[in-house]
Design a protein around this motif. Structure first.
Motif, PDB file in Angstrom:
ATOM      1  N   HIS A 117       0.815  -1.222   0.000  1.00  0.00           N
ATOM      2  CA  HIS A 117       0.000   0.000   0.000  1.00  0.00           C
ATOM      3  C   HIS A 117       0.848   1.270   0.000  1.00  0.00           C
ATOM      4  O   HIS A 117       0.317   2.371   0.207  1.00  0.00           O
ATOM      5  CB  HIS A 117      -0.918   0.039   1.225  1.00  0.00           C
ATOM      6  CG  HIS A 117      -1.978  -1.020   1.225  1.00  0.00           C
ATOM      7  ND1 HIS A 117      -2.740  -1.313   0.130  1.00  0.00           N
ATOM      8  CD2 HIS A 117      -2.399  -1.869   2.201  1.00  0.00           C
ATOM      9  CE1 HIS A 117      -3.588  -2.288   0.432  1.00  0.00           C
ATOM     10  NE2 HIS A 117      -3.398  -2.648   1.669  1.00  0.00           N
ATOM     11  N   ARG A 143     -12.650 -13.274   5.329  1.00  0.00           N
ATOM     12  CA  ARG A 143     -13.046 -11.977   4.750  1.00  0.00           C
ATOM     13  C   ARG A 143     -14.548 -11.752   4.944  1.00  0.00           C
ATOM     14  O   ARG A 143     -14.996 -10.631   5.169  1.00  0.00           O
ATOM     15  CB  ARG A 143     -12.709 -11.917   3.254  1.00  0.00           C
ATOM     16  CG  ARG A 143     -11.242 -12.148   2.908  1.00  0.00           C
ATOM     17  CD  ARG A 143     -10.360 -10.956   3.033  1.00  0.00           C
ATOM     18  NE  ARG A 143     -10.693  -9.854   2.175  1.00  0.00           N
ATOM     19  CZ  ARG A 143     -10.012  -8.706   2.185  1.00  0.00           C
ATOM     20  NH1 ARG A 143      -8.975  -8.548   2.991  1.00  0.00           N
ATOM     21  NH2 ARG A 143     -10.349  -7.713   1.394  1.00  0.00           N
ATOM     22  N   HIS A 159      -7.495  -7.385  10.336  1.00  0.00           N
ATOM     23  CA  HIS A 159      -6.916  -7.574   9.001  1.00  0.00           C
ATOM     24  C   HIS A 159      -7.084  -9.038   8.639  1.00  0.00           C
ATOM     25  O   HIS A 159      -6.956  -9.907   9.495  1.00  0.00           O
ATOM     26  CB  HIS A 159      -5.417  -7.238   9.000  1.00  0.00           C
ATOM     27  CG  HIS A 159      -4.692  -7.800   7.807  1.00  0.00           C
ATOM     28  ND1 HIS A 159      -4.628  -7.132   6.612  1.00  0.00           N
ATOM     29  CD2 HIS A 159      -4.056  -8.981   7.604  1.00  0.00           C
ATOM     30  CE1 HIS A 159      -3.968  -7.876   5.719  1.00  0.00           C
ATOM     31  NE2 HIS A 159      -3.604  -9.012   6.316  1.00  0.00           N
ATOM     32  N   ASP A 165      -5.939 -11.405   1.656  1.00  0.00           N
ATOM     33  CA  ASP A 165      -6.942 -11.317   0.588  1.00  0.00           C
ATOM     34  C   ASP A 165      -6.815 -12.391  -0.489  1.00  0.00           C
ATOM     35  O   ASP A 165      -7.604 -12.407  -1.436  1.00  0.00           O
ATOM     36  CB  ASP A 165      -6.950  -9.907  -0.023  1.00  0.00           C
ATOM     37  CG  ASP A 165      -5.600  -9.512  -0.604  1.00  0.00           C
ATOM     38  OD1 ASP A 165      -4.728 -10.386  -0.769  1.00  0.00           O
ATOM     39  OD2 ASP A 165      -5.421  -8.316  -0.895  1.00  0.00           O
TER      40      ASP A 165
HETATM   41 MG    MG Z   1      -6.113  -5.791   2.430  1.00  0.00          MG
END
Ligand code: MG
Ligand code: RTP
Length: 140
Positions: free
Chosen positions: A54, A87, A117, A120
């Motif tokens: 990120h 998720r 968190h 993904d």
């Molecule tokens: Mg993420």
């Protein structure tokens, strides 16, 4: 369906409000097993490295600052379809968009301080698990 592992982090807003047990109960009720877990206070270098993907995003600096603002609990969750299942249990990044019953709907304070968190993808899960844990620390 394959048994998978995913990397989970209980973020500083969750440890500050003493929510680790309530969040872990959500994972366990959904059939995910906590096969590794430790409490850490991340340094800026560690949080920066973990979130390196990120680096170019506008929220990167704030995110690193938030993730080092207090202790976190890092965990490996194991179960069928663990990456996607986790998720789903977490809910949308922004709690305003998270479905009822999800961790972020119930506990998140904001889009940044969103309590958890979760990896993904299976590929990123392997990288993130190796970032925090050695093989002998994971007991399935
Ligand atoms: Mg993420
Ligand atoms: P995570 O990586 O923490 O599981 O969350 P995610 O996939 O749902 O969200 P991602 O897009 O990967 O963003 C990572 C974390 O950065 C913070 N964030 N802040 N201020 C903002 O607009 C913003 N957007 C994201 C959140 O803490 C998010 O979980």
């Amino acid at each position: 369906m394959a048994v998978e592992r995913t990397l989970s982090i209980l973020k500083p807003d969750a440890t500050r409000r003493n929510l680790t047990g309530k969040i872990n109960a959500k994972f366990e009720e959904a059939g995910l097993r906590i096969v590794a877990q430790k409490r850490l206070h991340l340094s800026e270098a560690q949080a920066g490295a973990f979130y390196a993907v990120h680096k170019e995003r506008p929220f990167y600096k704030d995110l690193v600052s938030f993730m080092t603002s207090g202790p976190v609990v890092v965990q490996v969750l194991e179960g069928e379809n663990a990456v996607a299942k986790n998720r789903e249990i977490m809910g949308a990044t922004n709690p305003a968009n998270a479905a009822p019953g999800t961790i972020r709907k119930e506990f998140a304070e904001s889009i940044e301080a969103n309590s958890v968190h979760g990896s993904d993808s299976a590929e990123n899960a392997a990288i993130e698990i190796a970032f925090f844990f050695s093989g002998i620390e994971i007991v399935g």
